[in-house]
Structure formats: structure tokens, C-alpha cells
Scaffold this motif. Sequence first.
Motif, PDB file in Angstrom:
ATOM      1  N   CYS A  87     -76.933  17.039 -45.343  1.00 22.31           N
ATOM      2  CA  CYS A  87     -76.738  15.865 -44.373  1.00 22.31           C
ATOM      3  C   CYS A  87     -75.431  15.228 -44.803  1.00 22.31           C
ATOM      4  O   CYS A  87     -75.510  14.199 -44.637  1.00 22.31           O
ATOM      5  CB  CYS A  87     -77.714  14.909 -44.269  1.00 22.31           C
ATOM      6  N   GLY A  88     -74.378  16.210 -44.984  1.00 17.64           N
ATOM      7  CA  GLY A  88     -73.190  15.588 -45.731  1.00 17.64           C
ATOM      8  C   GLY A  88     -73.450  15.199 -47.165  1.00 17.64           C
ATOM      9  O   GLY A  88     -74.551  15.546 -47.555  1.00 17.64           O
ATOM     10  N   SER A  89     -72.492  15.105 -48.004  1.00 15.78           N
ATOM     11  CA  SER A  89     -72.675  14.848 -49.316  1.00 15.78           C
ATOM     12  C   SER A  89     -73.487  13.828 -49.557  1.00 15.78           C
ATOM     13  O   SER A  89     -73.580  12.719 -49.252  1.00 15.78           O
ATOM     14  CB  SER A  89     -71.186  14.785 -50.209  1.00 15.78           C
ATOM     15  N   LEU A  90     -74.333  14.121 -50.597  1.00 12.73           N
ATOM     16  CA  LEU A  90     -75.181  12.882 -51.237  1.00 12.73           C
ATOM     17  C   LEU A  90     -74.232  12.017 -51.999  1.00 12.73           C
ATOM     18  O   LEU A  90     -73.208  12.449 -52.718  1.00 12.73           O
ATOM     19  CB  LEU A  90     -76.401  13.345 -52.242  1.00 12.73           C
ATOM     20  N   SER A  91     -74.599  10.649 -52.258  1.00 10.90           N
ATOM     21  CA  SER A  91     -73.749   9.763 -53.194  1.00 10.90           C
ATOM     22  C   SER A  91     -73.963  10.553 -54.330  1.00 10.90           C
ATOM     23  O   SER A  91     -74.961  10.913 -54.780  1.00 10.90           O
ATOM     24  CB  SER A  91     -74.339   8.341 -52.771  1.00 10.90           C
ATOM     25  N   PRO A  92     -72.828  10.008 -55.190  1.00  5.49           N
ATOM     26  CA  PRO A  92     -72.886  10.581 -56.726  1.00  5.49           C
ATOM     27  C   PRO A  92     -74.152   9.970 -57.389  1.00  5.49           C
ATOM     28  O   PRO A  92     -74.792  10.550 -58.193  1.00  5.49           O
ATOM     29  CB  PRO A  92     -71.727  10.009 -57.241  1.00  5.49           C
ATOM     30  N   SER A  93     -74.443   8.839 -57.191  1.00  5.55           N
ATOM     31  CA  SER A  93     -75.642   8.204 -58.195  1.00  5.55           C
ATOM     32  C   SER A  93     -76.607   8.846 -57.667  1.00  5.55           C
ATOM     33  O   SER A  93     -77.669   8.971 -58.256  1.00  5.55           O
ATOM     34  CB  SER A  93     -75.799   6.584 -57.958  1.00  5.55           C
ATOM     35  N   CYS A  94     -77.047   9.048 -56.192  1.00  8.13           N
ATOM     36  CA  CYS A  94     -78.236   9.514 -55.736  1.00  8.13           C
ATOM     37  C   CYS A  94     -78.401  11.033 -56.302  1.00  8.13           C
ATOM     38  O   CYS A  94     -79.451  11.577 -56.867  1.00  8.13           O
ATOM     39  CB  CYS A  94     -78.472   9.621 -54.206  1.00  8.13           C
ATOM     40  N   ARG A  95     -77.383  12.103 -56.122  1.00  3.59           N
ATOM     41  CA  ARG A  95     -77.181  13.409 -56.585  1.00  3.59           C
ATOM     42  C   ARG A  95     -77.508  13.227 -58.061  1.00  3.59           C
ATOM     43  O   ARG A  95     -78.100  14.320 -58.558  1.00  3.59           O
ATOM     44  CB  ARG A  95     -75.715  13.859 -56.338  1.00  3.59           C
ATOM     45  N   GLU A  96     -77.332  12.353 -58.812  1.00  6.22           N
ATOM     46  CA  GLU A  96     -77.544  12.297 -60.204  1.00  6.22           C
ATOM     47  C   GLU A  96     -78.815  12.378 -60.472  1.00  6.22           C
ATOM     48  O   GLU A  96     -79.450  12.789 -61.307  1.00  6.22           O
ATOM     49  CB  GLU A  96     -76.469  11.138 -61.001  1.00  6.22           C
TER      50      GLU A  96
END
Length: 256
Positions: A87-96
Motif C-alpha cells: 500500500c505504498g512504502s511502509l514508514s521506516p520505523s514501522c518497517r523496522e
Amino acid sequence: MRRFAFSLLLISFLIEAGFSRLNNLNTVENYMNICMLGMHHKSSPSPEKGLTSKICSPWAARSCCTEETALDIHTDPTWLNFDWNHCGSLSPSCREYFIMDSCFYSCSPNVGPWLVEDVRKIRKERFKDVPLCKPECDNWYDACKDDLTCINKCPQGSTCKKFSEIYENSSSLFCEKVFGSFKVVDDVDNCFHLWFDAKYPNPNEAVARRRASEILNVKYEHVEGAKLTDHNKAVSSCSVWELGWMLSMLLLVAVL
Ligand SMILES: *[C@@H]1O[C@H](CO)[C@@H](O)[C@H](O)[C@H]1NC(C)=O
């Protein structure tokens, strides 16, 4: 002839169910030295010196994943067919956080007491209801709540929604339902950490040992992390279980 072969097939499946290796774990050490039966898992935990800095580092001392798997987790955005960016890129902190979760899934050597059988191409076991510390869950949820998802692959025509909307603003619902592996618990002395500083001993070790003692109905004995033996005490992964599978497959081939 077909009926006979079919009966044999059925019997071999039943035998296999009865001889699941999970039913043969009869010491605390058995539970402590087992890795999930999965495509990317080792057969038993052992040190992985390559798991340094950010690459699934907590699990370097005892790991169920290889260095190669850890690297894949960090670099492949569609690892295990989970597309982070559907759904578009995950935010960096969520992806982490999802990377931490993938590291935990692949590398944690402490899920033995929570393993159950599963029938999927990528694994024959999974873990269920592993007690996750509420504060860790809250942090994971906070990092992801405003990110968009439709849970893995978006079906045609479906819309992306915020995690907070799908999980009704509840961090516990999110942590328990996003992969269905955790049970969020308040007891901060008896819960799992998704991540920890590799300088310190693995805090999940004692929690797993306590649970294994409970399952076996034996007295809990504290063991320092460093004293855990690395030599292979695991229940052999080439067990009756696999023999059962092989027999089933052979018979299936015979029937067809
Ligand atoms: C979640 O929070 C938002 C914003 O505060 C609110 O509009 C919404 O109604 C809440 N949803 C549920 C299920 O509580």
C-alpha cells in the motif's frame, strides 16, 4: 487395490500424527533446543557470529536462523512473499518493527514450548500464543498505526486502510492478529521481547524454560544463558515424523 493403498495412506498419516516430534519432547532441554520445522530454520539453535550490528543481532549467541536468512530479511522487501510495500512504502520505523518480527520468527531459539503443527509449503510447524510483553507490542503498534495496509496482497478493488482502523485502535489486537503468533501479556516478568541488546543475555530464555517446566509439570530451575549447551541435544529432525511423510508420499505415488 486402490482402496488398499488408500487405507495404507490413511494409516500412515495417522501414525505420523501420533508420532509428531512435538509429542516426543519430554525434557526441558528438548524444548530449549528445538527450532521450528520451517524452510528457513536450522534444526537446532547454535551461535551465528555473522549476526552483528543490525542483522538480527540479538540472536547471535544462539540462533535458529543462518546469517544468510538474516541478510535476506534485511534486504528483500518481499521476503516470504510478504510484500512490505503493498500500500505504498511502509514508514521506516514501522518497517523496522516488521523486520524485528521477521528476525524473531526466523531466529528466536525460545519458541519450542509454543510450537504447533502446521501444513504449509514454507513450514510444518508454527508458534502460537507466544507471550509478548505489552510495552513492546505498544511500541510496535505506535510505529505502525498510521501506516497503510490491506494485509499482505491487496485483492483487486480493495482499498488500503490504516493499521489502526483495521485493528480498532487496539495494540493488542494488532500484535495478536497481524500474524496470529502472539498473545499480549501484562506480566512484565514473564513475557517475550521482540528485540534486545546483544550485550545482554537473552531475556526470553527464562520465560521459555519456565513454560517448558510447566508443560512437563517439573520444577522450574533457573539456568544462566551462558551455561546453555550448544551441542545438539535437539530431538532429531529426521524423526519418525519425516519417515511417516516419506511413507505417505511413496504410497501416494503408488496410488497415482
Ligand atoms: C479509533 O480512533 C479514531 C480517532 O481517535 C476514532 O475516530 C475511531 O472511531 C476509533 N475507532 C474505534 C473502533 O474505536
